[in-house]
Structure formats: structure tokens, C-alpha cells
Design a protein around this motif. Structure first.
Motif, PDB file in Angstrom:
ATOM      1  N   ALA A 148       3.938  13.196   7.429  1.00 11.72           N
ATOM      2  CA  ALA A 148       3.284  14.287   8.160  1.00 11.72           C
ATOM      3  C   ALA A 148       1.943  14.632   7.521  1.00 11.72           C
ATOM      4  N   LEU A 149       1.888  14.610   6.197  1.00 12.02           N
ATOM      5  CA  LEU A 149       0.628  14.891   5.526  1.00 12.02           C
ATOM      6  C   LEU A 149      -0.404  13.814   5.857  1.00 12.02           C
ATOM      7  N   GLY A 150       0.010  12.570   5.839  1.00  8.97           N
ATOM      8  CA  GLY A 150      -0.907  11.489   6.202  1.00  8.97           C
ATOM      9  C   GLY A 150      -1.455  11.655   7.604  1.00  8.97           C
ATOM     10  N   GLU A 151      -0.618  12.094   8.522  1.00  6.03           N
ATOM     11  CA  GLU A 151      -1.057  12.312   9.906  1.00  6.03           C
ATOM     12  C   GLU A 151      -2.050  13.466   9.990  1.00  6.03           C
ATOM     13  N   ARG A 152      -1.818  14.518   9.216  1.00  9.61           N
ATOM     14  CA  ARG A 152      -2.761  15.648   9.199  1.00  9.61           C
ATOM     15  C   ARG A 152      -4.124  15.193   8.660  1.00  9.61           C
TER      16      ARG A 152
ATOM     17  N   ALA B 227     -10.784   9.115   2.262  1.00 10.47           N
ATOM     18  CA  ALA B 227      -9.823   9.798   3.128  1.00 10.47           C
ATOM     19  C   ALA B 227      -8.798   8.813   3.683  1.00 10.47           C
ATOM     20  N   GLN B 228      -9.225   7.596   3.973  1.00 11.75           N
ATOM     21  CA  GLN B 228      -8.303   6.574   4.472  1.00 11.75           C
ATOM     22  C   GLN B 228      -7.333   6.111   3.393  1.00 11.75           C
ATOM     23  N   LEU B 229      -7.792   6.062   2.137  1.00 14.35           N
ATOM     24  CA  LEU B 229      -6.888   5.731   1.044  1.00 14.35           C
ATOM     25  C   LEU B 229      -5.796   6.793   0.897  1.00 14.35           C
ATOM     26  N   VAL B 230      -6.143   8.044   1.145  1.00 15.28           N
ATOM     27  CA  VAL B 230      -5.138   9.105   1.112  1.00 15.28           C
ATOM     28  C   VAL B 230      -4.064   8.837   2.162  1.00 15.28           C
ATOM     29  N   GLN B 231      -4.499   8.470   3.362  1.00 21.51           N
ATOM     30  CA  GLN B 231      -3.548   8.150   4.421  1.00 21.51           C
ATOM     31  C   GLN B 231      -2.668   6.963   4.050  1.00 21.51           C
ATOM     32  N   LYS B 232      -3.287   5.927   3.482  1.00 22.57           N
ATOM     33  CA  LYS B 232      -2.535   4.735   3.089  1.00 22.57           C
ATOM     34  C   LYS B 232      -1.522   5.064   1.991  1.00 22.57           C
ATOM     35  N   SER B 233      -1.915   5.926   1.074  1.00 22.46           N
ATOM     36  CA  SER B 233      -1.004   6.300  -0.001  1.00 22.46           C
ATOM     37  C   SER B 233       0.207   7.049   0.550  1.00 22.46           C
ATOM     38  N   CYS B 234      -0.034   7.986   1.453  1.00 16.26           N
ATOM     39  CA  CYS B 234       1.082   8.703   2.078  1.00 16.26           C
ATOM     40  C   CYS B 234       2.007   7.741   2.809  1.00 16.26           C
ATOM     41  N   ALA B 235       1.419   6.807   3.546  1.00 14.69           N
ATOM     42  CA  ALA B 235       2.225   5.836   4.295  1.00 14.69           C
ATOM     43  C   ALA B 235       3.009   4.935   3.346  1.00 14.69           C
ATOM     44  N   TYR B 236       2.352   4.463   2.297  1.00 18.09           N
ATOM     45  CA  TYR B 236       3.014   3.537   1.370  1.00 18.09           C
ATOM     46  C   TYR B 236       4.200   4.211   0.690  1.00 18.09           C
ATOM     47  N   TYR B 237       3.981   5.380   0.121  1.00 18.68           N
ATOM     48  CA  TYR B 237       5.078   6.011  -0.613  1.00 18.68           C
ATOM     49  C   TYR B 237       6.175   6.513   0.309  1.00 18.68           C
ATOM     50  N   SER B 238       5.846   6.817   1.539  1.00 19.68           N
ATOM     51  CA  SER B 238       6.897   7.250   2.471  1.00 19.68           C
ATOM     52  C   SER B 238       7.861   6.120   2.806  1.00 19.68           C
ATOM     53  N   GLU B 239       7.471   4.878   2.500  1.00 13.44           N
ATOM     54  CA  GLU B 239       8.346   3.732   2.745  1.00 13.44           C
ATOM     55  C   GLU B 239       9.126   3.306   1.505  1.00 13.44           C
ATOM     56  N   GLN B 240       8.845   3.920   0.363  1.00 13.60           N
ATOM     57  CA  GLN B 240       9.524   3.525  -0.866  1.00 13.60           C
ATOM     58  C   GLN B 240      10.920   4.158  -0.954  1.00 13.60           C
ATOM     59  N   ARG B 241      11.786   3.483  -1.701  1.00 18.26           N
ATOM     60  CA  ARG B 241      13.138   3.968  -1.893  1.00 18.26           C
ATOM     61  C   ARG B 241      13.467   4.001  -3.374  1.00 18.26           C
TER      62      ARG B 241
ATOM     63  N   ALA C  10      -5.898  12.821  -6.462  1.00 14.74           N
ATOM     64  CA  ALA C  10      -4.872  13.831  -6.228  1.00 14.74           C
ATOM     65  C   ALA C  10      -3.652  13.217  -5.547  1.00 14.74           C
ATOM     66  N   ILE C  11      -3.874  12.446  -4.495  1.00 14.99           N
ATOM     67  CA  ILE C  11      -2.746  11.880  -3.752  1.00 14.99           C
ATOM     68  C   ILE C  11      -2.046  10.804  -4.561  1.00 14.99           C
ATOM     69  N   ASN C  12      -2.777  10.132  -5.463  1.00  9.81           N
ATOM     70  CA  ASN C  12      -2.180   9.116  -6.340  1.00  9.81           C
ATOM     71  C   ASN C  12      -1.108   9.711  -7.229  1.00  9.81           C
ATOM     72  N   LYS C  13      -1.190  11.012  -7.481  1.00  8.12           N
ATOM     73  CA  LYS C  13      -0.209  11.708  -8.290  1.00  8.12           C
ATOM     74  C   LYS C  13       0.781  12.469  -7.410  1.00  8.12           C
ATOM     75  N   LEU C  14       0.255  13.150  -6.397  1.00  8.24           N
ATOM     76  CA  LEU C  14       1.109  13.975  -5.552  1.00  8.24           C
ATOM     77  C   LEU C  14       2.151  13.147  -4.806  1.00  8.24           C
ATOM     78  N   ALA C  15       1.735  12.060  -4.157  1.00 12.11           N
ATOM     79  CA  ALA C  15       2.653  11.320  -3.291  1.00 12.11           C
ATOM     80  C   ALA C  15       3.848  10.752  -4.052  1.00 12.11           C
ATOM     81  N   PRO C  16       3.650  10.012  -5.150  1.00  7.34           N
ATOM     82  CA  PRO C  16       4.831   9.516  -5.856  1.00  7.34           C
ATOM     83  C   PRO C  16       5.636  10.618  -6.521  1.00  7.34           C
ATOM     84  N   ALA C  17       4.944  11.663  -6.993  1.00  3.87           N
ATOM     85  CA  ALA C  17       5.668  12.738  -7.678  1.00  3.87           C
ATOM     86  C   ALA C  17       6.646  13.427  -6.740  1.00  3.87           C
ATOM     87  N   VAL C  18       6.181  13.815  -5.558  1.00  5.64           N
ATOM     88  CA  VAL C  18       7.066  14.566  -4.664  1.00  5.64           C
ATOM     89  C   VAL C  18       8.101  13.651  -4.007  1.00  5.64           C
ATOM     90  N   LEU C  19       7.760  12.406  -3.741  1.00  6.34           N
ATOM     91  CA  LEU C  19       8.773  11.507  -3.188  1.00  6.34           C
ATOM     92  C   LEU C  19       9.935  11.368  -4.167  1.00  6.34           C
TER      93      LEU C  19
END
Length: 466
Positions: free
Chosen positions: A68-72, A99-113, A150-159
Motif C-alpha cells: 500500500a505504501l508503494g502504491e501511495r 522515488a521509483q526505487l522506493v516503490q521497487k523496495s516496497c514491492a520487493y520486500y512485500s514478496e519476501q518470507r 529511509a525505505i532501505n531500512k524501513l521496508a525490511p525492518a517492518v516486514l
């Protein structure tokens, strides 16, 4: 537009405000809120209170928040990119890239398990490896690429199930605060908090007893201080620090073909990136030719306000860094030969035209230190073994590159270089899915990629006797 802090799910004013300066013309972009120690305490307390519930939230739901953040961010990309250009100075197309790297980061980490791994399961015993969250993460950000870092830290941390307190640099807080506005109603209250300061809250954030991990990008000098402070409580730390990346051109290079990539690899963001080319090693037999080709290519580039569509290179981001880079420029004039650029235009803005310097070698400040500005020394070498030795002599080891018409030959040289990342026939090629490790005095740990996610987890072993 007014900007707010994000504390416990609410957008709030700071205790005071400071003006944020556009480095292209020294005008005021906007006022930024500034937090005080009380608001820092509230942010950390909110993060600590929210973290247990967030860790118990199914990973699929945490991933959905990132999507959702990536979409925003995608929906507001034009506004975000313009704001990055205003406060960082980067040309607008490259601000869109961030800005596109932020989107890619959100998308990438949202697919991790983070599935449990069974190491042993027999009649006697079951051994299971789990990846569990750390707790509250403090992320301290620099001014050169504020949103991507910021997203390089936020995305993996919160996932991974952590909560986080982000502290952007005082000279570039606005894009991170805008990110906070976009995510305020996406994550549960307290999971993500954003505070700002005037370089006076970092020590308290690092030392806070409720902070389990500090993730920092910035200078090696500051990184050492953070590591020392975190050691008092044995906090986990990841540090992505200064670089002095060497690029080695092998004798067979087609310099006309690679010159644009070399120029981009050295002067991207006006060289205010830790992993751009900082030292260019060139075979002695082709030294004059390569210097001439690069100077001719770089002389065609335009420096100016990043909102100008014809501009390739913007300003230095802030006045303090501008003064530092001017000092390196004076050193280049005294003891090297400037073959392109080297100008400090009159008028407003922190501009230095991209500069090539020849006739310098190892031991010169331009070679041994990191100007973190648009000055590239070109150094001659007599044989490749000597170039490898000199490249590896630096205390830094963030990145490096090797350039050759023979990719296999370049790869053999690349294997001998001491750096977290070694590129072949390119430099500073980054992607959220590719790990970016550090080594030597360039830091501790890994950002990006699967390995970057695991930096925000504790390893837990469940060992069961049957």
C-alpha cells in the motif's frame, strides 16, 4: 505545504521550526518541524508499545502495508520527485529514479518470507530455525539520498516485525516527512515514527534503552561514534559508511564507448553518493588519450538547477559540504592539473562544476580521502597488479569496478579487489533486490536484498527433544 512529524500514528507539530534551504538558489523551500527530547521519548515509547502487536500480525498483513505504501508513493511520484530535487538538488529525472526505487523496495520486500527452517526432524529430535524481530529500530539517515535510504531500512525492518523511529538529516527532512504523511494511516499507530532534529537528538536515540538496533548511513567518523555508544548496551548495529571506490580501466578498454558510463558512475548526484567512482586508475600507455576523451565528454554536461530539463548535474547539497569540497578543489589547483571543470560560479547556489584532475597519485588528499563532491582524480598505473594493490590499499571497501573489452579478464581482476560490491563494466548499479554489503572502514552489515532483511532479525533455534 506544511510538514508534520509522525508520532504514534499522528501527524504533529514539532517544538519549533527551521527553514529548509534549496541548494540551487539558497531560497527557503519550506519550514520543517523540529522535535525535542520529549517528542523523541514519545516516539520511542510508541514504537515499543506497538512492536509486540505488530510482530504478532501475520506477515502477509505486514507485507500488504508495504504494498500500500508503494502504491501511495507511485500515485504521488511527481510531487515526491520535485521535493527531492528542491531539497537535495538532484536533477528531476534522477529524483524520479529515487522515488521509483522506493516503490521497487516496497514491492520487493512485500514478496519476501521468513518461514521457519527445519534443520533436523527424526525420532529423537526436531531442530527448527526461526527469524524473529529485534524490537524497536532507530534509523538515522543522511542528506544525499534521503528517501531511498529511509525505505532501505524501513521496508525490511517492518516486514520482519520491528517498529521503527526514522530521523532524517536536518538539511533534507521534507521528503521523509512527506513519506510519513503518506503512510500515517497505513501502518498501525506507533509502528513507524518520524522525528527531526538539528543534529542534537541522534545520541539520545542511539543510547535509548528501548532501541534494540541502530541502522545508520553516513560518514565513518559518525559511524564509529554510533558503534561506540551502541556497545554500551550491546545493541545490534548496521552501518553503511564512507567509500573511496576505485575504478580500474584495463588497457583494452574502448574509452569512447564507456566514457558516458564512467562520467555517470563518477558524478551521479554530483558525486554525493558513497558508492560512486572516487579514484580512476588508468594504464600509463593510454593516460593522455583517456584524460582527453573524458574531459571532452564531461565538458558538454550542464550544471545548474535540477528543475531545468537540460541540467545533468546539480549543486552540493548544503553550505558546509560546499565549503569542504571547495577545499579539495584548492588542493587540486595547487598540486594537480585540472583538465575539466573546477569552477565555482558566482551567484546563489552551492555549485561546483564537475572536475577532472590529472597528475596526482596515491598519497594525495584527492586520492586517499573522499571529497564527497564532483572532483575525480585520474591516476596512472604501470601494470594491473600495481593498480590492484593501490586500489586495495585504501582503508575503505564499499565498492569498486573493473572495465575491459574482455569481460572474463575484468572478472578475474574483480575477484582480487577488496570491496563489498565489485561491478564489471558499470558502477553504482543498485537495486533493492541486490545485497549491498560493507567491508573494512566502510561499515558493518548489509543493506538491501534478502541479506538486508535478515539484518533486522534475530536468529532463534527451537530445539525439541521428542
Amino acid at each position: 505545504m506544511s510538514y508534520k512529524l509522525l508520532i504514534d500514528g499522528k501527524l504533529v507539530d514539532g517544538k519549533c521550526q527551521v527553514d529548509v534551504i534549496n541548494p540551487a538558489d539558497e531560497s527557503v523551500i519550506s519550514a520543517s518541524p523540529v522535535a525535542d527530547a520529549t517528542q523523541l521519548e514519545k516516539a520511542v515509547a510508541a514504537a515499543a508499545q506497538a512492536q509486540l502487536g505488530w510482530a504478532a500480525t501475520p506477515l502477509a498483513e505486514r507485507a500488504a502495508c508495504l504494498r500500500a505504501l508503494g502504491e501511495r508513493v507511485a500515485a504521488r511520484e511527481a510531487d515526491i520527485a520535485r521535493l527531492i530535487t528542491l531539497e537535495v538538488g538532484r536533477p528531476l529525472p534522477l529524483a524520479h529514479f529515487e522515488a521509483q526505487l522506493v516503490q521497487k523496495s516496497c514491492a520487493y520486500y512485500s514478496e519476501q518470507r521468513l518461514d521457519n527452517e527445519v534443520l533436523l526432524d527424526d525420532e529423537a529430535m526436531r531442530v527448527e530455525v526461526q527469524r524473529v524481530p529485534l524490537g524497536v529500530v532507530a534509523a538515522i539517515l543522511p542528506w544525499n539520498a534521503p528517501l531511498y535510504l529511509a525505505i532501505n531500512k524501513l521496508a525490511p525492518a517492518v516486514l520482519a516485525g520491528n517498529s521503527i523511529v526514522l530521523k532524517p538529516a536536518p538539511t533534507t527532512p521534507l521528503s521523509t516527512l512527506l513519506l510519513g504523511e503518506l503512510m500515517a494511516d497505513i501502518f498501525p499507530s506507533g509502528v513507524v515514527n518520524i522525528i527531526t532534529d538539528q543534529n542534537d537528538l541522534g545520541a539520545a536515540l542511539v543510547a535509548h534503552p528501548k532501541v534494540a538496533k541502530v541502522a545508520f548511513t553516513g560518514s565513518t567518523v559518525t559511524g564509529r561514534k554510533i558503534l561506540s555508544a551502541a556497545a554500551e548496551q550491546l545493541k545490534k548495529v548496521s552501518l553503511e559508511l564512507s567509500g573511496n571506490d576505485a575504478a580500474i580501466l584495463l588497457p583494452d578498454v574502448d574509452i569512447a564507448a564507456i566514457a558516458p558510463d564512467l562520467i555517470f558512475g563518477a558524478f551521479f548526484n554530483s558525486a554525493q553518493i558513497c558508492a560512486v567512482i572516487k579514484r580512476l586508475y588508468v594504464p600509463e600507455s593510454r593516460y593522455d588519450e583517456i584524460c582527453e576523451v573524458l574531459a571532452a565528454g564531461l565538458s558538454q554536461a550542464k550544471t545548474g538547477n535540477g528543475l531545468d530539463p537540460d541540467v545533468q548535474f546539480g549543486p552540493i547539497q548544503n553550505a558546509a559540504q560546499f565549503d569542504k569540497v571547495k577545499g579539495f578543489l584548492e588542493e587540486a589547483r595547487r598540486s594537480g592539473t585540472i583538465i575539466c571543470g573546477g569552477e565555482v560560479p558566482d551567484g546563489k547556489g552551492y555549485f561546483i562544476t564537475p572536475t577532472l584532475v590529472r597528475d596526482v597519485s596515491d598519497g594525495h588528499p584527492l586520492v586517499d580521502e573522499e571529497p564527497f563532491g564532483p572532483i575525480l582524480p585520474i591516476i596512472k598505473y604501470s601494470d594491473v597488479d600495481d593498480a590492484v594493490r593501490r586500489a586495495n590499499a585504501s582503508p575503505y571497501g564499499l565498492g569498486a569496478s573493473v572495465w575491459s573489452a574482455d569481460s572474463s579478464a575484468a572478472q578475474r581482476i574483480a575477484a582480487r579487489l577488496e570491496a563489498g560490491t565489485v561491478w564489471v563494466n558499470q558502477h553504482c548499479a543498485i537495486d533493492p533486490s541486490v545485497p549491498f554489503p560493507t567491508t573494512k572502514c566502510s561499515g558493518l552489515g548489509v543493506e538491501a536484498g534478502r541479506e538486508g532483511l535478515l539484518e533486522f532479525c534475530n536468529l532463534k533455534v527451537l530445539n525439541i527433544k521428542k
